[in-house]
Design a protein around this motif. Structure first.
Motif, PDB file in Angstrom:
ATOM      1  N   TYR A  84       0.835  -1.196   0.000  1.00  0.00           N
ATOM      2  CA  TYR A  84       0.000   0.000   0.000  1.00  0.00           C
ATOM      3  C   TYR A  84       0.877   1.256   0.000  1.00  0.00           C
ATOM      4  O   TYR A  84       0.661   2.173  -0.781  1.00  0.00           O
ATOM      5  CB  TYR A  84      -0.938  -0.006   1.211  1.00  0.00           C
ATOM      6  CG  TYR A  84      -1.810   1.215   1.280  1.00  0.00           C
ATOM      7  CD1 TYR A  84      -3.022   1.256   0.607  1.00  0.00           C
ATOM      8  CD2 TYR A  84      -1.410   2.346   1.993  1.00  0.00           C
ATOM      9  CE1 TYR A  84      -3.819   2.387   0.637  1.00  0.00           C
ATOM     10  CE2 TYR A  84      -2.199   3.475   2.027  1.00  0.00           C
ATOM     11  CZ  TYR A  84      -3.394   3.489   1.349  1.00  0.00           C
ATOM     12  OH  TYR A  84      -4.178   4.623   1.376  1.00  0.00           O
ATOM     13  N   GLU A  85       1.860   1.287   0.879  1.00  0.00           N
ATOM     14  CA  GLU A  85       2.705   2.469   1.023  1.00  0.00           C
ATOM     15  C   GLU A  85       3.636   2.689  -0.170  1.00  0.00           C
ATOM     16  O   GLU A  85       3.884   3.818  -0.561  1.00  0.00           O
ATOM     17  CB  GLU A  85       3.540   2.371   2.308  1.00  0.00           C
ATOM     18  CG  GLU A  85       2.703   2.472   3.566  1.00  0.00           C
ATOM     19  CD  GLU A  85       3.483   2.153   4.828  1.00  0.00           C
ATOM     20  OE1 GLU A  85       4.641   1.662   4.743  1.00  0.00           O
ATOM     21  OE2 GLU A  85       2.922   2.381   5.921  1.00  0.00           O
ATOM     22  N   GLU A  86       4.149   1.627  -0.752  1.00  0.00           N
ATOM     23  CA  GLU A  86       5.160   1.758  -1.794  1.00  0.00           C
ATOM     24  C   GLU A  86       4.616   1.679  -3.219  1.00  0.00           C
ATOM     25  O   GLU A  86       5.244   2.197  -4.131  1.00  0.00           O
ATOM     26  CB  GLU A  86       6.234   0.685  -1.608  1.00  0.00           C
ATOM     27  CG  GLU A  86       7.018   0.851  -0.315  1.00  0.00           C
ATOM     28  CD  GLU A  86       8.024  -0.262  -0.093  1.00  0.00           C
ATOM     29  OE1 GLU A  86       8.200  -1.116  -0.988  1.00  0.00           O
ATOM     30  OE2 GLU A  86       8.629  -0.276   0.992  1.00  0.00           O
ATOM     31  N   SER A  87       3.496   1.021  -3.418  1.00  0.00           N
ATOM     32  CA  SER A  87       3.061   0.745  -4.789  1.00  0.00           C
ATOM     33  C   SER A  87       1.733   1.365  -5.206  1.00  0.00           C
ATOM     34  O   SER A  87       1.589   1.753  -6.363  1.00  0.00           O
ATOM     35  CB  SER A  87       2.982  -0.768  -5.008  1.00  0.00           C
ATOM     36  OG  SER A  87       4.239  -1.348  -4.785  1.00  0.00           O
ATOM     37  N   LEU A  88       0.768   1.424  -4.311  1.00  0.00           N
ATOM     38  CA  LEU A  88      -0.550   1.897  -4.728  1.00  0.00           C
ATOM     39  C   LEU A  88      -0.509   3.330  -5.242  1.00  0.00           C
ATOM     40  O   LEU A  88      -1.145   3.645  -6.245  1.00  0.00           O
ATOM     41  CB  LEU A  88      -1.592   1.761  -3.618  1.00  0.00           C
ATOM     42  CG  LEU A  88      -3.005   2.184  -4.021  1.00  0.00           C
ATOM     43  CD1 LEU A  88      -3.519   1.369  -5.203  1.00  0.00           C
ATOM     44  CD2 LEU A  88      -3.957   2.080  -2.850  1.00  0.00           C
ATOM     45  N   GLY A  89       0.253   4.189  -4.624  1.00  0.00           N
ATOM     46  CA  GLY A  89       0.352   5.579  -5.084  1.00  0.00           C
ATOM     47  C   GLY A  89       0.870   5.673  -6.508  1.00  0.00           C
ATOM     48  O   GLY A  89       0.344   6.425  -7.325  1.00  0.00           O
ATOM     49  N   ARG A  90       1.895   4.891  -6.807  1.00  0.00           N
ATOM     50  CA  ARG A  90       2.430   4.879  -8.174  1.00  0.00           C
ATOM     51  C   ARG A  90       1.410   4.307  -9.153  1.00  0.00           C
ATOM     52  O   ARG A  90       1.253   4.815 -10.261  1.00  0.00           O
ATOM     53  CB  ARG A  90       3.729   4.079  -8.239  1.00  0.00           C
ATOM     54  CG  ARG A  90       4.880   4.796  -7.545  1.00  0.00           C
ATOM     55  CD  ARG A  90       6.162   4.063  -7.760  1.00  0.00           C
ATOM     56  NE  ARG A  90       5.964   2.632  -7.437  1.00  0.00           N
ATOM     57  CZ  ARG A  90       6.927   1.781  -7.217  1.00  0.00           C
ATOM     58  NH1 ARG A  90       8.167   2.164  -7.311  1.00  0.00           N
ATOM     59  NH2 ARG A  90       6.688   0.536  -6.920  1.00  0.00           N
ATOM     60  N   MET A  91       0.719   3.245  -8.735  1.00  0.00           N
ATOM     61  CA  MET A  91      -0.298   2.660  -9.595  1.00  0.00           C
ATOM     62  C   MET A  91      -1.422   3.669  -9.839  1.00  0.00           C
ATOM     63  O   MET A  91      -1.924   3.800 -10.950  1.00  0.00           O
ATOM     64  CB  MET A  91      -0.873   1.385  -8.971  1.00  0.00           C
ATOM     65  CG  MET A  91      -1.883   0.673  -9.871  1.00  0.00           C
ATOM     66  SD  MET A  91      -2.671  -0.740  -9.078  1.00  0.00           S
ATOM     67  CE  MET A  91      -1.335  -1.912  -9.108  1.00  0.00           C
ATOM     68  N   GLN A  92      -1.773   4.401  -8.782  1.00  0.00           N
ATOM     69  CA  GLN A  92      -2.818   5.429  -8.896  1.00  0.00           C
ATOM     70  C   GLN A  92      -2.411   6.489  -9.922  1.00  0.00           C
ATOM     71  O   GLN A  92      -3.179   6.827 -10.821  1.00  0.00           O
ATOM     72  CB  GLN A  92      -3.061   6.077  -7.530  1.00  0.00           C
ATOM     73  CG  GLN A  92      -3.972   7.270  -7.538  1.00  0.00           C
ATOM     74  CD  GLN A  92      -5.431   6.890  -7.618  1.00  0.00           C
ATOM     75  OE1 GLN A  92      -5.816   5.820  -7.226  1.00  0.00           O
ATOM     76  NE2 GLN A  92      -6.247   7.778  -8.150  1.00  0.00           N
ATOM     77  N   ASN A  93      -1.198   6.984  -9.807  1.00  0.00           N
ATOM     78  CA  ASN A  93      -0.728   8.049 -10.705  1.00  0.00           C
ATOM     79  C   ASN A  93      -0.564   7.585 -12.143  1.00  0.00           C
ATOM     80  O   ASN A  93      -0.946   8.284 -13.073  1.00  0.00           O
ATOM     81  CB  ASN A  93       0.612   8.616 -10.217  1.00  0.00           C
ATOM     82  CG  ASN A  93       0.467   9.405  -8.944  1.00  0.00           C
ATOM     83  OD1 ASN A  93      -0.600   9.899  -8.628  1.00  0.00           O
ATOM     84  ND2 ASN A  93       1.541   9.505  -8.198  1.00  0.00           N
ATOM     85  N   ASP A  94       0.034   6.407 -12.320  1.00  0.00           N
ATOM     86  CA  ASP A  94       0.389   5.949 -13.660  1.00  0.00           C
ATOM     87  C   ASP A  94      -0.731   5.231 -14.403  1.00  0.00           C
ATOM     88  O   ASP A  94      -0.782   5.277 -15.635  1.00  0.00           O
ATOM     89  CB  ASP A  94       1.602   5.013 -13.596  1.00  0.00           C
ATOM     90  CG  ASP A  94       2.861   5.701 -13.098  1.00  0.00           C
ATOM     91  OD1 ASP A  94       2.891   6.959 -13.075  1.00  0.00           O
ATOM     92  OD2 ASP A  94       3.812   5.000 -12.733  1.00  0.00           O
ATOM     93  N   TYR A  95      -1.610   4.573 -13.675  1.00  0.00           N
ATOM     94  CA  TYR A  95      -2.581   3.720 -14.354  1.00  0.00           C
ATOM     95  C   TYR A  95      -4.036   3.996 -13.992  1.00  0.00           C
ATOM     96  O   TYR A  95      -4.892   4.042 -14.875  1.00  0.00           O
ATOM     97  CB  TYR A  95      -2.260   2.245 -14.072  1.00  0.00           C
ATOM     98  CG  TYR A  95      -0.879   1.875 -14.530  1.00  0.00           C
ATOM     99  CD1 TYR A  95      -0.604   1.704 -15.878  1.00  0.00           C
ATOM    100  CD2 TYR A  95       0.159   1.725 -13.621  1.00  0.00           C
ATOM    101  CE1 TYR A  95       0.671   1.389 -16.316  1.00  0.00           C
ATOM    102  CE2 TYR A  95       1.436   1.402 -14.049  1.00  0.00           C
ATOM    103  CZ  TYR A  95       1.681   1.234 -15.395  1.00  0.00           C
ATOM    104  OH  TYR A  95       2.938   0.929 -15.827  1.00  0.00           O
ATOM    105  N   ILE A  96      -4.331   4.157 -12.701  1.00  0.00           N
ATOM    106  CA  ILE A  96      -5.721   4.314 -12.291  1.00  0.00           C
ATOM    107  C   ILE A  96      -6.266   5.673 -12.707  1.00  0.00           C
ATOM    108  O   ILE A  96      -7.308   5.764 -13.362  1.00  0.00           O
ATOM    109  CB  ILE A  96      -5.866   4.097 -10.768  1.00  0.00           C
ATOM    110  CG1 ILE A  96      -5.441   2.668 -10.404  1.00  0.00           C
ATOM    111  CG2 ILE A  96      -7.294   4.372 -10.319  1.00  0.00           C
ATOM    112  CD1 ILE A  96      -5.281   2.413  -8.928  1.00  0.00           C
TER     113      ILE A  96
END
Length: 175
Positions: A84-96
């Motif tokens: 959650y801390e390391e990956s979801l933010g990047r996934m949110q920005n780049d893909y979601i």
């Protein structure tokens, strides 16, 4: 078109080549053969879709996204918290947020974590009394807290604007 993702680890000793170790990132299951730790090549498994059952889980992103990612999470799991801390933010920005991925959470409290079920129930009560956006804000509060005691779960819900009495009723009914 369905996309199937598989976990492939990265090992420093192999200088970034996929190893199958449980650390690293996602890669397509239909990718080229991947090397093992000793450098041997394994044939890639044929890509096949598996219905993991997104059901009516909370959604981030566009309903028309071609790729759906379903995360099974436990609020006491240290690996889930790290993801959650390391990956979801990047996934949110780049893909979601770009409409490429629809992200669905399926709470999956493990029996070895005594407060994970209460946290999952509380999160779903927040969603039932508000919406998916507040559910995900609440999820952030849960992963950001070491204290998942019932009183804290309640305080955090109230901080998000959830009325205390309906929240208490929802939690009691779920239990």
């Amino acid at each position: 078109e369905n996309a199937v993702l598989a976990w492939r680890g990265v090992d420093e000793a192999t200088r970034g080549r996929a190893t199958g170790a449980p650390s690293g990132g996602y890669a397509s299951a239909a990718a080229a053969p991947c090397p093992t730790r000793d450098g041997r090549q394994l044939a890639a498994a044929p890509a096949r879709a598996v219905d993991a059952g997104a059901g009516d889980g909370p959604v981030l992103g566009s309903m028309s996204a071609k790729v759906q990612v379903i995360a099974f999470l436990d609020y006491e799991c240290p690996f889930c918290r790290q993801w959650y801390e390391e990956s979801l933010g990047r996934m949110q920005n780049d893909y979601i947020s770009t409409g490429k991925v629809r992200f669905v959470t399926r709470d999956y409290p493990l029996a070895i974590h005594p407060r994970a079920r209460a946290a999952a129930v509380a999160a779903h009560c927040v969603r039932a009394l508000a919406d998916d956006n507040r559910y995900y804000r609440y999820q952030g509060m849960l992963f950001g807290s070491e204290d998942l005691a019932q009183a804290r779960l309640e305080r955090q819900a109230v901080q998000l604007g959830i009325d205390k009495k309906p929240f208490e009723r929802c939690v009691a009914d779920a239990n």
